[in-house]
Design a protein around this motif. Structure first.
Motif, PDB file in Angstrom:
ATOM      1  N   ALA A   1      43.839  50.380  48.930  1.00  0.00           N
ATOM      2  CA  ALA A   1      43.218  49.580  47.664  1.00  0.00           C
ATOM      3  C   ALA A   1      44.273  48.307  47.433  1.00  0.00           C
ATOM      4  CB  ALA A   1      43.082  50.405  46.446  1.00  0.00           C
ATOM      5  N   GLU A   2      45.549  48.691  46.981  1.00  0.00           N
ATOM      6  CA  GLU A   2      46.731  47.665  46.986  1.00  0.00           C
ATOM      7  C   GLU A   2      46.750  46.568  47.860  1.00  0.00           C
ATOM      8  OE1 GLU A   2      49.789  50.795  44.952  1.00  0.00           O
ATOM      9  OE2 GLU A   2      50.251  50.145  46.893  1.00  0.00           O
ATOM     10  N   VAL A   3      46.526  46.711  49.051  1.00  0.00           N
ATOM     11  CA  VAL A   3      46.593  45.798  50.155  1.00  0.00           C
ATOM     12  C   VAL A   3      45.474  45.061  50.066  1.00  0.00           C
ATOM     13  CG1 VAL A   3      46.928  45.299  52.520  1.00  0.00           C
ATOM     14  CG2 VAL A   3      48.228  47.206  51.551  1.00  0.00           C
ATOM     15  N   ASN A   4      44.488  45.766  50.099  1.00  0.00           N
ATOM     16  CA  ASN A   4      43.094  45.049  50.138  1.00  0.00           C
ATOM     17  C   ASN A   4      42.661  44.023  48.929  1.00  0.00           C
ATOM     18  OD1 ASN A   4      40.636  44.898  51.694  1.00  0.00           O
ATOM     19  ND2 ASN A   4      39.530  45.292  49.919  1.00  0.00           N
ATOM     20  N   TYR A   5      43.046  44.515  47.754  1.00  0.00           N
ATOM     21  CA  TYR A   5      42.711  43.824  46.515  1.00  0.00           C
ATOM     22  C   TYR A   5      43.686  43.131  45.867  1.00  0.00           C
ATOM     23  CZ  TYR A   5      38.077  46.177  46.784  1.00  0.00           C
ATOM     24  OH  TYR A   5      37.128  46.777  46.991  1.00  0.00           O
ATOM     25  N   GLN A   6      45.075  43.298  46.046  1.00  0.00           N
ATOM     26  CA  GLN A   6      46.140  42.723  45.481  1.00  0.00           C
ATOM     27  C   GLN A   6      47.247  41.856  46.321  1.00  0.00           C
ATOM     28  OE1 GLN A   6      48.262  45.942  43.620  1.00  0.00           O
ATOM     29  NE2 GLN A   6      46.662  46.090  42.116  1.00  0.00           N
ATOM     30  N   LEU A   7      46.720  41.816  47.516  1.00  0.00           N
ATOM     31  CA  LEU A   7      47.291  40.950  48.364  1.00  0.00           C
ATOM     32  C   LEU A   7      46.509  39.847  48.964  1.00  0.00           C
ATOM     33  CD1 LEU A   7      49.763  43.441  50.163  1.00  0.00           C
ATOM     34  CD2 LEU A   7      50.401  42.183  48.206  1.00  0.00           C
ATOM     35  N   GLU A   8      47.110  38.808  49.685  1.00  0.00           N
ATOM     36  CA  GLU A   8      46.439  37.893  50.521  1.00  0.00           C
ATOM     37  C   GLU A   8      47.154  37.260  51.466  1.00  0.00           C
ATOM     38  OE1 GLU A   8      45.729  34.790  47.581  1.00  0.00           O
ATOM     39  OE2 GLU A   8      43.961  36.006  46.766  1.00  0.00           O
ATOM     40  N   GLY A   9      46.666  36.533  52.596  1.00  0.00           N
ATOM     41  CA  GLY A   9      47.328  35.564  53.602  1.00  0.00           C
ATOM     42  C   GLY A   9      48.098  36.844  54.437  1.00  0.00           C
ATOM     43  N   LYS A  10      49.270  36.317  54.945  1.00  0.00           N
ATOM     44  CA  LYS A  10      50.234  36.761  55.908  1.00  0.00           C
ATOM     45  C   LYS A  10      50.738  37.831  55.360  1.00  0.00           C
ATOM     46  CE  LYS A  10      51.641  32.621  58.377  1.00  0.00           C
ATOM     47  NZ  LYS A  10      52.573  31.700  58.734  1.00  0.00           N
ATOM     48  N   THR A  11      51.028  38.050  53.834  1.00  0.00           N
ATOM     49  CA  THR A  11      51.582  39.284  53.321  1.00  0.00           C
ATOM     50  C   THR A  11      50.397  40.438  53.313  1.00  0.00           C
ATOM     51  OG1 THR A  11      52.751  37.711  51.706  1.00  0.00           O
ATOM     52  CG2 THR A  11      52.314  40.121  51.053  1.00  0.00           C
ATOM     53  N   GLN A  12      49.218  40.158  53.332  1.00  0.00           N
ATOM     54  CA  GLN A  12      48.413  41.231  53.576  1.00  0.00           C
ATOM     55  C   GLN A  12      48.141  41.726  54.896  1.00  0.00           C
ATOM     56  OE1 GLN A  12      43.867  40.088  53.316  1.00  0.00           O
ATOM     57  NE2 GLN A  12      43.884  41.497  51.699  1.00  0.00           N
ATOM     58  N   VAL A  13      48.186  40.684  55.919  1.00  0.00           N
ATOM     59  CA  VAL A  13      47.953  41.077  57.095  1.00  0.00           C
ATOM     60  C   VAL A  13      49.281  42.143  57.570  1.00  0.00           C
ATOM     61  CG1 VAL A  13      48.228  40.306  59.662  1.00  0.00           C
ATOM     62  CG2 VAL A  13      46.713  39.147  57.964  1.00  0.00           C
ATOM     63  N   THR A  14      50.557  41.655  57.108  1.00  0.00           N
ATOM     64  CA  THR A  14      51.726  42.497  57.557  1.00  0.00           C
ATOM     65  C   THR A  14      51.559  43.798  56.783  1.00  0.00           C
ATOM     66  OG1 THR A  14      52.876  40.511  57.622  1.00  0.00           O
ATOM     67  CG2 THR A  14      54.141  42.514  57.374  1.00  0.00           C
TER      68      THR A  14
ATOM     69  N   LYS B   1      38.239  48.974  40.285  1.00  0.00           N
ATOM     70  CA  LYS B   1      37.990  47.399  39.527  1.00  0.00           C
ATOM     71  C   LYS B   1      37.751  46.116  40.577  1.00  0.00           C
ATOM     72  CE  LYS B   1      41.184  44.567  36.937  1.00  0.00           C
ATOM     73  NZ  LYS B   1      41.346  43.278  37.739  1.00  0.00           N
ATOM     74  N   GLY B   2      38.382  46.582  41.799  1.00  0.00           N
ATOM     75  CA  GLY B   2      37.938  45.348  42.888  1.00  0.00           C
ATOM     76  C   GLY B   2      36.670  45.454  43.370  1.00  0.00           C
ATOM     77  N   ARG B   3      36.023  46.618  43.550  1.00  0.00           N
ATOM     78  CA  ARG B   3      34.742  46.597  44.059  1.00  0.00           C
ATOM     79  C   ARG B   3      33.710  46.279  42.814  1.00  0.00           C
ATOM     80  NH1 ARG B   3      34.184  46.730  48.741  1.00  0.00           N
ATOM     81  NH2 ARG B   3      34.617  48.742  49.479  1.00  0.00           N
ATOM     82  N   GLN B   4      34.088  46.451  41.613  1.00  0.00           N
ATOM     83  CA  GLN B   4      33.148  46.010  40.649  1.00  0.00           C
ATOM     84  C   GLN B   4      33.088  44.460  40.616  1.00  0.00           C
ATOM     85  OE1 GLN B   4      30.920  47.546  38.788  1.00  0.00           O
ATOM     86  NE2 GLN B   4      31.300  49.677  39.159  1.00  0.00           N
ATOM     87  N   GLU B   5      34.216  43.961  40.836  1.00  0.00           N
ATOM     88  CA  GLU B   5      34.422  42.488  40.953  1.00  0.00           C
ATOM     89  C   GLU B   5      33.586  41.891  41.942  1.00  0.00           C
ATOM     90  OE1 GLU B   5      38.548  41.663  41.037  1.00  0.00           O
ATOM     91  OE2 GLU B   5      38.783  42.171  38.960  1.00  0.00           O
TER      92      GLU B   5
END
Length: 213
Positions: free
Chosen positions: A36-49, A196-200
């Motif tokens: 949940a943290e990675v999927n909804y709170q990170l983006e781009g290369k940081t998320q992929v890593t 929270k992420g899914r509701q958004e």
């Protein structure tokens, strides 16, 4: 073997089973909360890593509990999300690994995590290309996603992904029905970030849907 020994062995077996279950539950909690943290709170290369590391975490959890359908499901979810974040030519091979995890989980216990394997495999089948490039199939995706809803009619994810599929199929009336079901789903203790992420996502999907009707 006397009765006291049998009782002692039964007690030891129960204790060991509880210990194994506790380990599985702890691994599942880590995988789902970190996802949940990675999927909804990170983006781009940081998320992929971060997804790459989470895939490794899932592998370690599976090594310790190879027959856990719950860990298999989360391993598949993590790999599916990683494939989506990564994109490119390597994504399909990761998606195939995710499919194998979901299928393995269903062989052990198709009802685990309220039938999440059906929903997760269904959205994967809908997302990847069809033959000859990939293994995608909208016909199979519909069956799997529908089964996921039947197994957990009030679940936020089951209803959201079935609604998303219906929206892609331009069945907007039915899609709205299932988005609203997802929106009304009860909160899940310990999964506040995911909820929270899914509701958004549901709010955005409904707004988009209503422009097309």
């Amino acid at each position: 073997m006397n009765k006291k020994v049998l009782v002692l062995l039964a007690a030891l077996t129960a204790v060991c089973s509880l210990a194994v279950r506790a380990d599985v539950d702890a691994d599942v909690m880590h995988l789902q909360s970190r996802w949940a943290e990675v999927n909804y709170q990170l983006e781009g290369k940081t998320q992929v890593t971060a997804f790459e590391q989470l895939v490794e975490d899932a592998k370690l959890a599976l090594k310790a509990s190879p027959n856990s359908p719950e860990i298999l499901i989360w391993s598949g979810i993590i790999k599916s999300s990683y494939a989506g974040a990564k994109g490119g030519l390597g994504a399909l091979s990761i998606a195939k690994e995710a499919r194998s995890d979901f299928e393995a989980a269903m062989k052990i216990d198709a009802d685990a995590l309220d039938g999440s394997a059906y929903t997760s495999l269904g959205i994967l089948m809908h997302s990847v290309p069809g033959w000859p490039v990939g293994f995608g199939s909208d016909k199979e995706a519909r069956r799997l996603l529908r089964t996921g809803v039947e197994k957990n009619s009030e679940g936020i994810d089951n209803n959201f992904f079935y609604a998303s599929f219906l929206a892609d199929e331009k069945d907007y009336v039915e899609a709205e029905k299932y988005f609203l079901r997802a929106q009304a789903a009860p909160a899940r203790p310990g999964r506040e970030i995911a909820d929270k992420g899914r509701q958004e996502e549901i709010l955005k999907a409904l707004a988009d849907l209503r422009t097309k009707r």
